[in-house]
Write an enzyme that holds these catalytic residues in place. Structure first.
Site, PDB file in Angstrom:
ATOM      1  N   ASN A  92     -10.132  39.916   6.492  1.00  0.00           N
ATOM      2  CA  ASN A  92      -9.584  39.689   5.152  1.00  0.00           C
ATOM      3  C   ASN A  92     -10.210  38.427   4.559  1.00  0.00           C
ATOM      4  OD1 ASN A  92      -7.994  39.297   2.904  1.00  0.00           O
ATOM      5  ND2 ASN A  92      -6.116  38.816   4.041  1.00  0.00           N
ATOM      6  N   GLY A 150      -8.402  36.218   9.046  1.00  0.00           N
ATOM      7  CA  GLY A 150      -8.572  35.619   7.715  1.00  0.00           C
ATOM      8  C   GLY A 150      -9.690  34.599   7.756  1.00  0.00           C
ATOM      9  N   GLY A 151      -9.313  33.329   7.851  1.00  0.00           N
ATOM     10  CA  GLY A 151     -10.268  32.219   7.789  1.00  0.00           C
ATOM     11  C   GLY A 151     -11.518  32.390   8.648  1.00  0.00           C
ATOM     12  N   HIS A 203       0.644  41.997   1.936  1.00  0.00           N
ATOM     13  CA  HIS A 203       0.264  40.749   2.610  1.00  0.00           C
ATOM     14  C   HIS A 203       1.245  39.649   2.189  1.00  0.00           C
ATOM     15  CE1 HIS A 203      -1.884  37.138   3.748  1.00  0.00           C
ATOM     16  NE2 HIS A 203      -2.616  37.881   4.544  1.00  0.00           N
ATOM     17  N   LYS A 230      -9.845  37.364   1.598  1.00  0.00           N
ATOM     18  CA  LYS A 230      -8.989  36.805   0.538  1.00  0.00           C
ATOM     19  C   LYS A 230      -9.830  36.523  -0.716  1.00  0.00           C
ATOM     20  CE  LYS A 230      -5.942  35.236   4.140  1.00  0.00           C
ATOM     21  NZ  LYS A 230      -4.984  34.303   4.650  1.00  0.00           N
ATOM     22  N   GLY A 243      -3.268  30.762   8.670  1.00  0.00           N
ATOM     23  CA  GLY A 243      -4.009  29.587   8.209  1.00  0.00           C
ATOM     24  C   GLY A 243      -3.556  28.269   8.816  1.00  0.00           C
ATOM     25  N   GLU A 264       1.890  39.762  11.080  1.00  0.00           N
ATOM     26  CA  GLU A 264       1.318  38.463  10.722  1.00  0.00           C
ATOM     27  C   GLU A 264       2.444  37.458  10.469  1.00  0.00           C
ATOM     28  OE1 GLU A 264      -2.841  38.596   8.951  1.00  0.00           O
ATOM     29  OE2 GLU A 264      -1.511  39.155   7.326  1.00  0.00           O
TER      30      GLU A 264
HETATM   31  P1  PGA Z   1      -5.818  33.503   9.002  1.00  0.00           P
HETATM   32  O1  PGA Z   1      -5.302  34.594   7.948  1.00  0.00           O
HETATM   33  O2  PGA Z   1      -6.631  34.214  10.040  1.00  0.00           O
HETATM   34  O3  PGA Z   1      -6.657  32.558   8.182  1.00  0.00           O
HETATM   35  O4  PGA Z   1      -4.627  32.846   9.580  1.00  0.00           O
HETATM   36  C1  PGA Z   1      -4.869  35.862   8.355  1.00  0.00           C
HETATM   37  C2  PGA Z   1      -4.397  36.660   7.168  1.00  0.00           C
HETATM   38  O5  PGA Z   1      -3.752  36.122   6.280  1.00  0.00           O
HETATM   39  O6  PGA Z   1      -4.660  37.875   7.082  1.00  0.00           O
END
Ligand code: PGA
Length: 256
Positions: free
Chosen positions: A19, A235-236, A104, A21, A178, A172
């Site tokens: 993702n 995500g990140g 999400h 974002k 994050g 999640e």
């Molecule tokens: P993250 O995000 O890996 O940066 O924690 C995951 C997400 O929100 O799908």
């Protein structure tokens, strides 16, 4: 016959979802795609990248020869009409999306998406032949006070349409997204098991559950070792092609 067998096998694949974002533009997508082009991919995994929707087509043209699917980060619950700024699930299907994220936590919080709204979007995605990845997750308050399991159960019951064939749930925890903090292996196991039990008892159906929240190259093996985990949502760490591929290779290793 062979085709049936392959499809059956495919149904049991582990999913890696990236993702992005609201990040990365054309030049970064070019660089990212170049690195992906020089990687060797194996058939044992389903990989899907979720770029910002305006770049879905752009990314697709750069990686369409690779075994990587494209997905969208959200969709609306109607197919067409006077809905300025919304994204139709049928349009997403039309431009080659396979998956779509729904509910999400960032959208639930920032765009006030309720469980009922998420349910409508999930139904529309299914009708458009997209595979929804329905995101659920508790706050830190719920986790600390011991109500996480109940919270998720309610979120599932209210967000999932009564009948479906092919949906993923992404667990999640909001406090993990994050932040670099992840639940313990036993907490992940307990929640994934719980989600599968709720789906079985309330919907008489089965579902795959992927984990998301601060997944990175150093913690991915521990997460995948939890046998209730059917994949990951990154995500990140998916914004950096090196980290993304490191996670990919750890997952391949885990399967072998
Ligand atoms: P993250 O995000 O890996 O940066 O924690 C995951 C997400 O929100 O799908």
């Amino acid at each position: 016959k062979n085709k049936c067998f392959i499809l059956k096998l495919k149904e049991t694949l582990m999913l890696i979802a990236a993702n992005w974002k609201m990040n990365l533009g054309k030049s970064e997508i070019d660089q990212f795609s170049k690195i992906l082009q020089s990687n060797e991919f194996h058939d044992s995994l389903d990989i899907c990248i979720f770029p910002p929707s305006v770049y879905i087509n752009y990314l697709n043209t750069r990686i369409e020869n690779l075994p990587i699917s494209i997905g969208a980060q959200n969709c609306y619950h109607e197919f067409s009409g006077a809905f300025t700024g919304e994204v139709s699930p049928t349009s997403l299907k039309d431009i080659g999306c396979k998956y779509v994220l729904v509910g999400h936590s960032e959208r639930r919080v920032n765009n006030n998406e309720s469980n009922l709204y998420v349910q409508k979007c999930t139904s529309a995605a299914i009708k458009a032949n997209l595979i929804p990845i329905l995101c659920v997750g508790e706050t830190l308050k719920d986790r600390v006070s011991g109500t996480a399991l109940d919270f998720i159960e309610n979120q599932l019951i209210e967000s999932i349409p009564s009948s479906f064939e092919n949906i993923f749930v992404a667990y999640e925890p909001i406090w993990s997204i994050g932040t670099g903090k992840i639940p313990s292996s036993s907490e992940i196991k307990e929640m994934h098991k719980h989600i599968k039990q709720v789906i079985s008892s309330k919907f008489n159906n089965s579902i795959k559950v992927i984990y998301g929240g601060s997944v990175n190259p150093s913690n991915v093996s521990d997460i995948l070792n939890v046998n209730e985990v059917d994949g990951i949502l990154i995500g990140g760490a998916s914004l950096n092609p090196k980290d993304f591929l490191a996670i990919y290779h750890s997952t391949v290793k885990h399967l072998n």
